[in-house]
Design a protein around this motif. Sequence first.
Motif, PDB file in Angstrom:
ATOM      1  N   SER A   2     -51.613  29.002 -65.097  1.00  0.00           N
ATOM      2  CA  SER A   2     -51.690  28.014 -64.015  1.00  0.00           C
ATOM      3  C   SER A   2     -50.397  27.998 -63.215  1.00  0.00           C
ATOM      4  CB  SER A   2     -51.968  26.624 -64.575  1.00  0.00           C
ATOM      5  OG  SER A   2     -53.242  26.577 -65.194  1.00  0.00           O
ATOM      6  N   THR A  29     -56.054  21.882 -62.151  1.00  0.00           N
ATOM      7  CA  THR A  29     -55.104  22.984 -62.267  1.00  0.00           C
ATOM      8  C   THR A  29     -55.395  23.981 -61.156  1.00  0.00           C
ATOM      9  OG1 THR A  29     -56.523  24.251 -63.769  1.00  0.00           O
ATOM     10  CG2 THR A  29     -54.929  22.732 -64.772  1.00  0.00           C
ATOM     11  N   LEU A  30     -54.372  24.740 -60.782  1.00  0.00           N
ATOM     12  CA  LEU A  30     -54.524  25.768 -59.756  1.00  0.00           C
ATOM     13  C   LEU A  30     -53.852  27.040 -60.238  1.00  0.00           C
ATOM     14  CD1 LEU A  30     -55.272  26.503 -56.729  1.00  0.00           C
ATOM     15  CD2 LEU A  30     -52.890  25.939 -56.208  1.00  0.00           C
ATOM     16  N   LEU A  35     -58.540  27.173 -53.960  1.00  0.00           N
ATOM     17  CA  LEU A  35     -59.197  25.946 -54.398  1.00  0.00           C
ATOM     18  C   LEU A  35     -59.509  25.091 -53.174  1.00  0.00           C
ATOM     19  CD1 LEU A  35     -60.039  23.929 -56.680  1.00  0.00           C
ATOM     20  CD2 LEU A  35     -57.698  23.034 -56.545  1.00  0.00           C
ATOM     21  N   GLY A 204     -51.189  30.779 -54.599  1.00  0.00           N
ATOM     22  CA  GLY A 204     -52.176  29.744 -54.868  1.00  0.00           C
ATOM     23  C   GLY A 204     -52.443  28.968 -53.590  1.00  0.00           C
ATOM     24  N   ILE A 206     -54.539  25.718 -51.753  1.00  0.00           N
ATOM     25  CA  ILE A 206     -55.384  24.527 -51.743  1.00  0.00           C
ATOM     26  C   ILE A 206     -55.869  24.359 -50.317  1.00  0.00           C
ATOM     27  CG2 ILE A 206     -55.487  22.033 -52.080  1.00  0.00           C
ATOM     28  CD1 ILE A 206     -53.329  22.283 -54.189  1.00  0.00           C
ATOM     29  N   CYS A 219     -63.617  29.870 -50.620  1.00  0.00           N
ATOM     30  CA  CYS A 219     -62.859  29.433 -51.800  1.00  0.00           C
ATOM     31  C   CYS A 219     -63.487  29.926 -53.096  1.00  0.00           C
ATOM     32  CB  CYS A 219     -62.747  27.911 -51.812  1.00  0.00           C
ATOM     33  SG  CYS A 219     -61.804  27.244 -50.419  1.00  0.00           S
TER      34      CYS A 219
END
Length: 275
Positions: A2, A29-30, A35, A204, A206, A219
Amino acid sequence: MSLLNVENLRVTFPTRQGPAEVVRGVSFTLGRERLGIVGESGSGKSQTGRAILGLTPHPGSATADRLEFDGIDLRGLSSRQWRGLRGKRMSMVMQDPKFSLNPVMAVGKQLMEVLRTHGASRAEARRAALEMLEAVQIRDPERVFRAYPHELSGGMGQRAMIAMMLVSAPDLLIADEPTSALDVTIQIEVLRILDRLVQERGMGLIFISHDLRLVSSFCDRVLVMYAGRVVEELRASDLSQARHPYTQGLLNCLPAIDGDRRPLPTLDRDASWAE
């Protein structure tokens, strides 16, 4: 492994009636993935993103049982430590460039400042800034480099802001409606850039959006937020099979030209969402 761990994140603002929680116990968690966070306006999506970067506006406060980025506990960082992370390793693309770009500083100088702050030479920063402006499909990067934000259209301003957040190739990017003011063709190019950073650099991402179709195809996973809480988490390709009534309601609101609801596309990671 993560990249980001969030447990019981809460964001509170004082009101005349007492403290109001706008983010209530969010946990996720990412990894090195994309995401998506979806939900109606006021659901807490943007405040979640801001809290992760320590940008909760005064007099609000953000707390969490765990808020960790790449092994770094973000809860007690000093201003100096935050400056070492923001821009270089963590960035956020805000929804409206009018409130994110400095109105009295040329766009190019703002892009260069990101790199200069973290040690790049003037020549290196200028070259990287021009290359990134070109990468987000700005036809005349030299002109935009010299321009001030008020001289740009809304879509061009948003592309300049995206370039600013990507120029340092961060490890974590929080993108809050990053393509809402862009034409479809430019939107696709920006998404290609984001996709390349995730796949080639292991970034990562978002991706905060109202566009369920875009999130489902771009995504890897999706968090659905309502009233400050995560009500459902599922694979993006499974979004059309959501079980929570709120998620189903969002899906039922999607327009269709012929008046009939159509299922969301179920594209896998290797599929081309740009076709």
